[in-house]
Design a protein around this motif. Sequence first.
Motif, PDB file in Angstrom:
ATOM      1  N   GLU A 259      33.600  65.510  98.968  1.00  0.00           N
ATOM      2  CA  GLU A 259      34.513  66.465  98.398  1.00  0.00           C
ATOM      3  C   GLU A 259      34.531  67.895  98.560  1.00  0.00           C
ATOM      4  O   GLU A 259      35.561  68.534  98.909  1.00  0.00           O
ATOM      5  N   ARG A 260      33.198  68.245  99.154  1.00  0.00           N
ATOM      6  CA  ARG A 260      33.056  69.736  99.648  1.00  0.00           C
ATOM      7  C   ARG A 260      33.776  69.802 100.846  1.00  0.00           C
ATOM      8  O   ARG A 260      34.585  70.744 101.232  1.00  0.00           O
ATOM      9  N   LEU A 261      33.482  68.714 101.985  1.00  0.00           N
ATOM     10  CA  LEU A 261      34.182  68.720 103.315  1.00  0.00           C
ATOM     11  C   LEU A 261      35.680  68.663 103.318  1.00  0.00           C
ATOM     12  O   LEU A 261      36.343  69.248 103.929  1.00  0.00           O
ATOM     13  N   ALA A 262      35.950  67.826 102.102  1.00  0.00           N
ATOM     14  CA  ALA A 262      37.651  67.441 102.078  1.00  0.00           C
ATOM     15  C   ALA A 262      38.188  68.968 101.601  1.00  0.00           C
ATOM     16  O   ALA A 262      39.275  69.129 101.998  1.00  0.00           O
ATOM     17  N   ALA A 263      37.536  69.882 100.655  1.00  0.00           N
ATOM     18  CA  ALA A 263      38.186  70.921 100.300  1.00  0.00           C
ATOM     19  C   ALA A 263      38.078  72.224 101.307  1.00  0.00           C
ATOM     20  O   ALA A 263      38.953  73.013 101.602  1.00  0.00           O
ATOM     21  N   GLU A 264      37.079  71.875 102.259  1.00  0.00           N
ATOM     22  CA  GLU A 264      36.812  72.966 103.476  1.00  0.00           C
ATOM     23  C   GLU A 264      38.028  72.584 104.746  1.00  0.00           C
ATOM     24  O   GLU A 264      38.425  73.459 105.335  1.00  0.00           O
ATOM     25  N   PRO A 266      41.344  71.348 106.464  1.00  0.00           N
ATOM     26  CA  PRO A 266      42.715  71.461 106.072  1.00  0.00           C
ATOM     27  C   PRO A 266      43.053  69.923 106.549  1.00  0.00           C
ATOM     28  O   PRO A 266      42.791  69.465 107.469  1.00  0.00           O
ATOM     29  N   GLY A 267      44.113  69.580 105.757  1.00  0.00           N
ATOM     30  CA  GLY A 267      45.062  68.351 106.000  1.00  0.00           C
ATOM     31  C   GLY A 267      46.487  68.297 106.512  1.00  0.00           C
ATOM     32  O   GLY A 267      46.735  69.590 106.796  1.00  0.00           O
ATOM     33  N   PHE A 268      46.909  67.208 106.801  1.00  0.00           N
ATOM     34  CA  PHE A 268      48.232  67.484 107.342  1.00  0.00           C
ATOM     35  C   PHE A 268      49.149  67.653 106.247  1.00  0.00           C
ATOM     36  O   PHE A 268      48.925  67.212 105.006  1.00  0.00           O
ATOM     37  N   GLY A 269      50.352  68.321 106.399  1.00  0.00           N
ATOM     38  CA  GLY A 269      51.213  68.466 105.295  1.00  0.00           C
ATOM     39  C   GLY A 269      52.844  68.681 106.007  1.00  0.00           C
ATOM     40  O   GLY A 269      52.818  68.640 107.067  1.00  0.00           O
ATOM     41  N   LEU A 270      53.926  69.190 105.224  1.00  0.00           N
ATOM     42  CA  LEU A 270      55.110  69.211 105.718  1.00  0.00           C
ATOM     43  C   LEU A 270      55.119  70.287 106.850  1.00  0.00           C
ATOM     44  O   LEU A 270      56.038  70.264 107.640  1.00  0.00           O
ATOM     45  N   ALA A 296      58.540  75.513  97.419  1.00  0.00           N
ATOM     46  CA  ALA A 296      57.627  76.084  96.432  1.00  0.00           C
ATOM     47  C   ALA A 296      56.103  75.679  97.024  1.00  0.00           C
ATOM     48  O   ALA A 296      56.184  74.571  97.784  1.00  0.00           O
ATOM     49  N   SER A 297      55.291  76.022  96.689  1.00  0.00           N
ATOM     50  CA  SER A 297      53.799  75.717  96.730  1.00  0.00           C
ATOM     51  C   SER A 297      53.566  74.332  96.322  1.00  0.00           C
ATOM     52  O   SER A 297      53.966  73.890  95.470  1.00  0.00           O
ATOM     53  N   LEU A 298      52.850  73.573  97.127  1.00  0.00           N
ATOM     54  CA  LEU A 298      52.223  72.111  96.755  1.00  0.00           C
ATOM     55  C   LEU A 298      50.841  71.916  96.836  1.00  0.00           C
ATOM     56  O   LEU A 298      50.128  72.684  97.445  1.00  0.00           O
ATOM     57  N   THR A 299      50.285  71.068  96.175  1.00  0.00           N
ATOM     58  CA  THR A 299      49.028  70.775  95.897  1.00  0.00           C
ATOM     59  C   THR A 299      48.715  70.278  97.352  1.00  0.00           C
ATOM     60  O   THR A 299      49.475  69.589  97.914  1.00  0.00           O
ATOM     61  N   ARG A 300      47.364  70.148  97.714  1.00  0.00           N
ATOM     62  CA  ARG A 300      47.108  69.725  98.900  1.00  0.00           C
ATOM     63  C   ARG A 300      47.322  67.892  98.862  1.00  0.00           C
ATOM     64  O   ARG A 300      47.753  67.444  99.914  1.00  0.00           O
ATOM     65  N   SER A 301      47.134  67.240  97.793  1.00  0.00           N
ATOM     66  CA  SER A 301      47.373  65.934  97.654  1.00  0.00           C
ATOM     67  C   SER A 301      49.039  65.512  97.801  1.00  0.00           C
ATOM     68  O   SER A 301      49.292  64.666  98.377  1.00  0.00           O
ATOM     69  N   PRO A 396      56.275  66.477  92.428  1.00  0.00           N
ATOM     70  CA  PRO A 396      56.112  67.516  91.725  1.00  0.00           C
ATOM     71  C   PRO A 396      55.608  68.810  92.614  1.00  0.00           C
ATOM     72  O   PRO A 396      54.894  68.521  93.417  1.00  0.00           O
ATOM     73  N   THR A 397      56.131  69.913  92.244  1.00  0.00           N
ATOM     74  CA  THR A 397      55.802  71.106  92.850  1.00  0.00           C
ATOM     75  C   THR A 397      55.703  72.233  91.820  1.00  0.00           C
ATOM     76  O   THR A 397      55.756  71.920  90.485  1.00  0.00           O
TER      77      THR A 397
END
Length: 407
Positions: A259-264, A266-270, A296-301, A396-397
Motif C-alpha cells: 500500500e505504501r509503495l503503491a501510494a509512492e 505513480p501509475g498510468f492515467g489519461l 476535472a481531477s480524478l482519483t488514482r484508481s 465519477p470525477t
Amino acid sequence: MTVPGTALGKLYRAAPVVQDSVLAVALLLPDLFLFSDFALPLVGLADRLLTVGYAILGYAALAVRRRAALAVFAYVWAHALGGELLTAAGVFDYSPTLALLAALYTVAALRSARPAVSALVSVVVPVALSVRAALADVPEAERLTSLIGVACFYGLLNLEVWAVGRWVRAGRAAAVRDRLAVARAEEAVLSERARTARELHDIVANAVTVMVLQAGGARHVLRTDPGRVENALDQIESCGKTAVAELRHMLLVLRTEGERLAAEEPGFGLADLDPLLNGVRQVGLTAHLRVTGVPASLTRSVDLTAYRLVQEALTNAAKHAGPGAVTVVRLDWHPVDGRLEIAVEDDGRGAPATARSELSTGHGLLGLRERVAVCGGTFEAGPLPDGGFRVAAGLPTRKLSPQEVGT
C-alpha cells in the motif's frame, strides 16, 4: 449388527423438536423421583397418576423450547408455580424443578441479555416456594441451617444453569464472528486474485498483442521497407520495457508494504494516452483522440481505470478490426455532474484480421467491467449498427461548480 453410536448419530441429525422431546422424557423421570413423592411406597396409584399427569403437562412444552424460548419459559414457570401451590394445598407433593431449569437455560442461551436476566430474576418466586416446601417438615431447631442449605442449593443450581446458557451463547456468537471473519478474508483473497488477474491481463496481454502485431507487420515488409521494420522494432522494444516496468510496479505493490509503495509510485492515467495511441498507429490503426468539456481531477484508481479502458479497447480494435480501421477515442467531461464519459469506437473496416484469435485471452472486457464497477461507474460494450465495435464507460470525477467551469 448394530454399529455403536448409530442411535446417538440419528438423534444428533434429527429435527430439533425430536431432540427436545427426548430431552423432556430424559428430564421427566429424574424430576419425578427426586422432587416428588412418586417413588414413596405409601403413595397410592391415583396420587402417582395425578403427579405424572401434571408433570407431563409441563414437560410437553419443552418439545418446542428452541422455537419459542420465552413463551415456553413463561409456561413452564407457571407450571412450576402451580405445582408449588398445589403442593402447599395438599393435592400432591411435587416441586417441578428440572423443566424450569431447561427452560431457563434455553432463554439464557438463545435470547439477549435483558430477557435472560428477567428470566433469572423471575425464578426467585418458584424457588422460594420450593424452599418453603422443603422446610415444611424440618424441626424448628434445624430450620435456619436447613434454610441456608436448601436456598443455596436451589439458588446456585439456577444461577449455574443460567451462566452455562450465557456462556454457550457467547461461544456461539464468537464462532459466528470467526466464520464471518474467515468469509471476509476469503472474499478479500478472491478479490485480490481477481484484481491481480486484471492487472496481469492489462499489462501482459495488451503489450504482447501490440508486439506480435508489430512483429507480423515488420515481417511482411522486411525486404521492401527496412525503415518501417526498424520503427516496428523500436515500438516492440518500447512496449516490452513498458510492460516490464508495469510488472515490476505490480510486484512491488503485492509485497508486504504494497500500500505504501503503491501510494509512492505513480501509475498510468489519461495523461499517458499519446504513447498508447502512437503504439496502435504503428500497427496500421488510424486512431484519433477527441476531448470535450473541462477536465476535472480524478482519483488514482479512476484515472488508471480510464487508461486501462482505452488501452483494452484500442488493443481489441487492432486485433479484430485490423490495419486500416479508424478508431476514435472520445473523452467527454461533465464537471458539474461529476462524470467522465469515455467511448472508444472503431469502424470495423480494416484489413481482415486473420489468425488473430489466439491473441485474445477472453477476459479483457470482463476485467474492464469489474474495474469500472469497483470505481462506481457504468460500463457497456457491443457492436455498432453500421459495423465496428464500441466500448464505453461513465466514471465519477470531482464535481465542479458552474463558476469553476466558466473560468
